[in-house]
Design a protein around this motif. Sequence first.
Motif, PDB file in Angstrom:
ATOM      1  N   GLN A  29     -26.924  69.958  26.040  1.00 13.72           N
ATOM      2  CA  GLN A  29     -26.816  71.365  26.449  1.00 13.72           C
ATOM      3  C   GLN A  29     -26.777  72.283  25.236  1.00 13.72           C
ATOM      4  O   GLN A  29     -27.375  73.364  25.251  1.00 13.72           O
ATOM      5  N   ASN A  33     -29.322  75.268  24.555  1.00 16.03           N
ATOM      6  CA  ASN A  33     -28.841  76.626  24.281  1.00 16.03           C
ATOM      7  C   ASN A  33     -29.445  77.171  22.994  1.00 16.03           C
ATOM      8  O   ASN A  33     -29.867  78.331  22.941  1.00 16.03           O
ATOM      9  N   LYS A  38     -30.494  79.214  27.637  1.00 12.88           N
ATOM     10  CA  LYS A  38     -29.041  79.383  27.701  1.00 12.88           C
ATOM     11  C   LYS A  38     -28.482  78.892  29.033  1.00 12.88           C
ATOM     12  O   LYS A  38     -29.053  79.136  30.095  1.00 12.88           O
ATOM     13  N   ASN A  40     -24.729  78.319  31.461  1.00 16.37           N
ATOM     14  CA  ASN A  40     -23.528  79.058  31.831  1.00 16.37           C
ATOM     15  C   ASN A  40     -22.345  78.518  31.019  1.00 16.37           C
ATOM     16  O   ASN A  40     -22.111  77.314  30.999  1.00 16.37           O
ATOM     17  N   PRO A  41     -21.556  79.374  30.377  1.00 13.64           N
ATOM     18  CA  PRO A  41     -20.462  78.907  29.522  1.00 13.64           C
ATOM     19  C   PRO A  41     -19.185  78.518  30.267  1.00 13.64           C
ATOM     20  O   PRO A  41     -18.281  77.952  29.657  1.00 13.64           O
ATOM     21  N   THR A  82     -20.417  74.205  23.032  1.00 12.78           N
ATOM     22  CA  THR A  82     -21.370  74.434  24.118  1.00 12.78           C
ATOM     23  C   THR A  82     -21.186  75.840  24.692  1.00 12.78           C
ATOM     24  O   THR A  82     -22.160  76.565  24.901  1.00 12.78           O
ATOM     25  N   CYS A  86     -23.863  79.213  24.438  1.00 11.45           N
ATOM     26  CA  CYS A  86     -24.433  79.797  25.659  1.00 11.45           C
ATOM     27  C   CYS A  86     -24.686  81.302  25.502  1.00 11.45           C
ATOM     28  O   CYS A  86     -25.439  81.884  26.271  1.00 11.45           O
TER      29      CYS A  86
END
Length: 87
Positions: A29, A33, A38, A40-41, A82, A86
Amino acid sequence: MTKKEKRFLLLGRVASAISVLMYVSYLAQIASNLSGQKGNPVQPLVAAINASLWVAYGWNAPKRDWPIIVANAPGIVLGLATAITCF
């Protein structure tokens, strides 16, 4: 060591290994990113908070619980990395 104790020890080792693998899976991920896709954080941020709480628990246990600490420490770093990538 009894058979039940051996099974319990094996279960702990397998669970610890899977926990580390779960957090290492964030590397894909992070790469996505950084390449512009991107994500979702929210989930990785919550995972980092969860891992932080487990590390704190393991560290503050009456006898330090190293398997919990080691299994969740990567989650703090990789979850935060991660979430940050994002944005």
